[in-house]
Design an enzyme around this catalytic site. Structure first.
Site, PDB file in Angstrom:
ATOM      1  N   TRP A 107     -21.925  -4.073  -1.226  1.00 28.77           N
ATOM      2  CA  TRP A 107     -21.920  -2.467  -1.397  1.00 28.77           C
ATOM      3  C   TRP A 107     -22.560  -2.142  -2.766  1.00 28.77           C
ATOM      4  CZ3 TRP A 107     -16.746   0.327   0.251  1.00 28.77           C
ATOM      5  CH2 TRP A 107     -17.120   1.824   0.050  1.00 28.77           C
ATOM      6  N   ASP A 161     -12.325   1.797  -2.185  1.00 31.62           N
ATOM      7  CA  ASP A 161     -13.511   2.438  -1.614  1.00 31.62           C
ATOM      8  C   ASP A 161     -13.989   4.060  -2.204  1.00 31.62           C
ATOM      9  OD1 ASP A 161     -13.136   0.469  -0.030  1.00 31.62           O
ATOM     10  OD2 ASP A 161     -12.938   1.814   1.870  1.00 31.62           O
ATOM     11  N   GLU A 175      -2.492  -6.361   9.642  1.00 31.26           N
ATOM     12  CA  GLU A 175      -2.148  -5.084   9.938  1.00 31.26           C
ATOM     13  C   GLU A 175      -3.899  -4.672  10.411  1.00 31.26           C
ATOM     14  OE1 GLU A 175      -0.757  -2.976   6.461  1.00 31.26           O
ATOM     15  OE2 GLU A 175       1.105  -3.844   6.606  1.00 31.26           O
ATOM     16  N   TYR A 220      -3.316   4.622  -3.081  1.00 29.89           N
ATOM     17  CA  TYR A 220      -4.498   5.031  -2.136  1.00 29.89           C
ATOM     18  C   TYR A 220      -4.014   6.320  -1.422  1.00 29.89           C
ATOM     19  CZ  TYR A 220      -7.545   3.908   1.801  1.00 29.89           C
ATOM     20  OH  TYR A 220      -8.554   4.019   2.921  1.00 29.89           O
ATOM     21  N   LYS A 276      -5.315  -6.870   1.254  1.00 30.63           N
ATOM     22  CA  LYS A 276      -5.047  -6.353   2.609  1.00 30.63           C
ATOM     23  C   LYS A 276      -4.268  -7.275   3.266  1.00 30.63           C
ATOM     24  CE  LYS A 276      -5.923  -4.682   6.816  1.00 30.63           C
ATOM     25  NZ  LYS A 276      -5.752  -3.240   7.294  1.00 30.63           N
ATOM     26  N   TRP A 300       0.836  -1.277   0.000  1.00 29.27           N
ATOM     27  CA  TRP A 300      -0.108   0.080  -0.154  1.00 29.27           C
ATOM     28  C   TRP A 300       0.897   1.377  -0.038  1.00 29.27           C
ATOM     29  CZ3 TRP A 300      -5.642   0.048   1.139  1.00 29.27           C
ATOM     30  CH2 TRP A 300      -6.155  -1.283   1.109  1.00 29.27           C
ATOM     31  N   ARG A 331      -9.541  11.305   1.561  1.00 27.45           N
ATOM     32  CA  ARG A 331      -9.702  10.003   1.294  1.00 27.45           C
ATOM     33  C   ARG A 331     -10.476   9.361   2.379  1.00 27.45           C
ATOM     34  NH1 ARG A 331      -4.107   7.096   2.232  1.00 27.45           N
ATOM     35  NH2 ARG A 331      -4.741   7.305   4.467  1.00 27.45           N
ATOM     36  N   ASP A 332     -11.254   8.137   2.167  1.00 26.18           N
ATOM     37  CA  ASP A 332     -12.039   7.522   3.339  1.00 26.18           C
ATOM     38  C   ASP A 332     -13.081   8.630   3.530  1.00 26.18           C
ATOM     39  OD1 ASP A 332     -12.509   5.131   4.673  1.00 26.18           O
ATOM     40  OD2 ASP A 332     -11.588   5.644   6.459  1.00 26.18           O
ATOM     41  N   TRP A 374     -16.919  -3.588   8.804  1.00 22.21           N
ATOM     42  CA  TRP A 374     -15.477  -3.673   7.998  1.00 22.21           C
ATOM     43  C   TRP A 374     -14.469  -3.982   9.042  1.00 22.21           C
ATOM     44  CZ3 TRP A 374     -12.717   0.385   9.564  1.00 22.21           C
ATOM     45  CH2 TRP A 374     -13.520   1.523   9.935  1.00 22.21           C
ATOM     46  N   HIS A 420     -17.602  -4.287  -2.806  1.00 17.98           N
ATOM     47  CA  HIS A 420     -17.783  -5.583  -2.834  1.00 17.98           C
ATOM     48  C   HIS A 420     -19.470  -5.753  -2.820  1.00 17.98           C
ATOM     49  CE1 HIS A 420     -19.480  -5.265   1.329  1.00 17.98           C
ATOM     50  NE2 HIS A 420     -18.501  -4.596   1.557  1.00 17.98           N
ATOM     51  N   SER A 438      -9.276   6.018   8.324  1.00 18.57           N
ATOM     52  CA  SER A 438      -8.177   5.747   7.226  1.00 18.57           C
ATOM     53  C   SER A 438      -8.277   7.151   6.409  1.00 18.57           C
ATOM     54  CB  SER A 438      -8.263   4.610   6.401  1.00 18.57           C
ATOM     55  OG  SER A 438      -8.045   3.285   6.780  1.00 18.57           O
ATOM     56  N   ASP A 488       0.318   4.542   0.700  1.00 23.39           N
ATOM     57  CA  ASP A 488      -0.976   5.250   1.163  1.00 23.39           C
ATOM     58  C   ASP A 488      -0.424   6.633   1.794  1.00 23.39           C
ATOM     59  OD1 ASP A 488       0.466   4.356   3.416  1.00 23.39           O
ATOM     60  OD2 ASP A 488      -1.295   3.162   3.981  1.00 23.39           O
ATOM     61  N   ASP A 509      -7.321  -2.746  10.851  1.00 22.24           N
ATOM     62  CA  ASP A 509      -8.204  -1.934  10.277  1.00 22.24           C
ATOM     63  C   ASP A 509      -8.629  -0.367  10.905  1.00 22.24           C
ATOM     64  OD1 ASP A 509      -8.485  -3.786   8.149  1.00 22.24           O
ATOM     65  OD2 ASP A 509     -10.069  -4.750   9.125  1.00 22.24           O
TER      66      ASP A 509
END
Ligand SMILES: *[C@@H]1O[C@H](CO)[C@@H](O)[C@H](O)[C@H]1NC(C)=O
Length: 457
Positions: A212, A164, A344, A113, A340, A85, A118-119, A312, A209, A125, A87, A346
């Site tokens: 969603w 996302d 690590e 990312y 993922k 990632w 973001r998010d 999630w 997914h 995140s 990020d 979430d």
């Protein structure tokens, strides 16, 4: 949704990036430029590379395990390919050192990312770039990544584009944060697709997914949103399709699906990821966008754990799922991959933390859990115990090995010891932290995600 602000302890990352991992065979780079054609499944002839960052995390985790058989299982994970990632802008200088360890028989997985804002629908995140900084995203994030890729034309790369982000625009447009981010998400994704459209790169735009964009009413708008970014980029040949279940929990095949028999179940035909591939894949084709999928199976071995489909965060009782393979049994699914990096976190379960998201405090979330991206040793060990790397059997439910997610039976904490020093991997500092600030010998308190989180490493 979660994902990995991998502000990995840089000392660990850098020292491991250039050391030849002992378990790797002699590295053999391709002797000429890699050209991935759009009609090709880039995973059919290439194995997902096990990058040195995750390898180092897993090897350190294995070293901390005393049970011999669990330790052996942990070391197997070090050889399994997963995505890196990128990020934050600060992770870019580590990219090339990981990338250039990729063998000619392999493909390197990278996650793009760092969109402004973001998010936008969650807190765990949130990115480093606020809305209004699209220019920085382009010149300080995407352009330098493209430069590194251009300097390494002999390496095959699979890129997941902005998990996302576009799905959030489809379903969370009632939130001001997502409304404010929308135009920069659209322009930013298009810019990424255009700029990373290089001969050695296969791109997959994130599509959430089945739970969603898989809702019947979301299929066409979701496909239209993604196709619009693809077309705005000039329909780049490097786009193969989409990624699904990134950092997610859905089964590849489960009949009936986990949430199929709920009252709302009849409004969603995509009750497992294979049915999502079929349904969203058809919608993408209608919208005029390439519709191949890569599906994250990193943590989906155990089903029946979530109270609700949208849960999630650090789902308790989860296990490592199918190892990466191009043998999916479905012509539209190019590969099962681990996007993922399992182990690590979430997101933090500490309700007083700035980046606390209430999903990480839900009953089905593992507690205690550190900040997003920080190593979560207990969670990693749980994923190991519940692993189903070969996809044997079809597990439908499982009793979490560490007890239920209620506080009374939560796993014993690694966060702090009674002596006022934190144990290996325990938190030792960060915004609002009131626990121990010293680490047990021989570990030192390391800033993992400034200013939010420091960990004993
Ligand atoms: C790999 O990348 C690192 C970091 O940019 C660089 O120092 C090293 O020389 C590269 N190695 C090879 C074989 O290209």
């Amino acid at each position: 949704m979660q994902l990995t602000p991998t502000f990995l302890a840089l000392s660990l990352a850098i020292s491991s990036a250039f050391a030849a991992p002992s378990s790797l065979h002699q590295r053999a780079l391709c002797s000429s430029a890699v050209k991935i054609t759009q009609s090709e499944n880039p995973f059919a002839t290439r194995k997902l590379h096990a990058n040195a960052k995750y390898r180092a995390e897993v090897e350190a985790a294995a070293a901390a395990i005393t049970d011999a058989s669990l330790k052996t299982k942990a070391l197997q994970i070090a050889d399994i390919g997963s995505f890196l990632w990128l990020d934050t802008i600060s992770t870019i200088p580590t990219f090339e050192g990981y990338l250039n360890q990729t063998d000619c028989s392999e493909i390197f997985g990278v996650v793009i990312y760092d969109l402004p804002g973001r998010d936008c629908a969650a807190k765990a995140s949130n990115g480093e770039l606020p809305t209004g900084s699209l220019a920085r995203y382009k010149t300080e994030y995407i352009d330098p990544i493209a430069k590194i890729i251009k300097a390494n034309p002999n390496i095959a790369i699979a890129a997941v584009i902005e998990p996302d982000s576009l799905p959030n625009l489809v379903t969370n447009d009632d939130l001001a944060t997502c409304q404010n981010a929308a135009s920069e998400y659209r322009d930013g994704v298009a810019y990424a697709l255009k700029t990373l459209n290089l001969p050695n790169v296969a791109m997959y735009v994130d599509a959430g997914h089945g739970g969603w964009l898989g809702w019947n009413d979301n299929l066409a708008p979701g496909a239209a949103e993604l196709a619009s970014a693809y077309k705005a980029a000039g329909s780049p040949a490097g786009v193969h399709g989409v990624s699904s279940n990134v950092a997610g929990w859905n089964a590849w095949i489960k009949n009936p699906g986990e949430f199929e028999n709920t009252p709302d179940g009849k409004y969603n035909k995509a009750q497992d990821e294979e049915r999502y591939v079929e349904n969203f894949g058809a919608a993408l084709a209608t919208a005029g966008m390439p519709n191949h999928f890569i599906v994250d199976t990193g943590r989906n071995a155990v089903q029946g754990l979530r109270l609700e489909w949208g849960d999630w965060c650090n789902v308790n009782g989860a296990g490592f799922g199918r190892r990466p393979t191009a043998e999916t049994g479905n012509a539209l699914a190019d590969a099962f991959v681990w996007v993922k990096p399992g182990g690590e976190s979430d997101g933090t379960s500490d309700s007083s933390a700035t980046r606390y998201d209430s999903f990480c405090g839900k009953e089905d979330a593992f507690k205690p859990s550190p900040e997003a991206g920080a190593w979560h040793q207990k969670y990693f060990e749980m994923l190991l115990k519940n692993a189903n790397l070969d996809g044997t059997g079809t597990p439908t439910s499982s009793v979490p090995p560490t007890g239920t997610a209620t506080s009374s039976s939560a796993p014993s904490s690694t966060t702090s010891s009674s002596a006022g020093t934190a144990a290996h991997y325990g938190q030792c500092g960060g915004t609002g932290w009131t626990g121990p600030t010293k680490c047990e010998s021989p570990y030192t308190c390391t800033v993992v995600s400034a200013p939010y989180y420091s960990q004993c490493l």
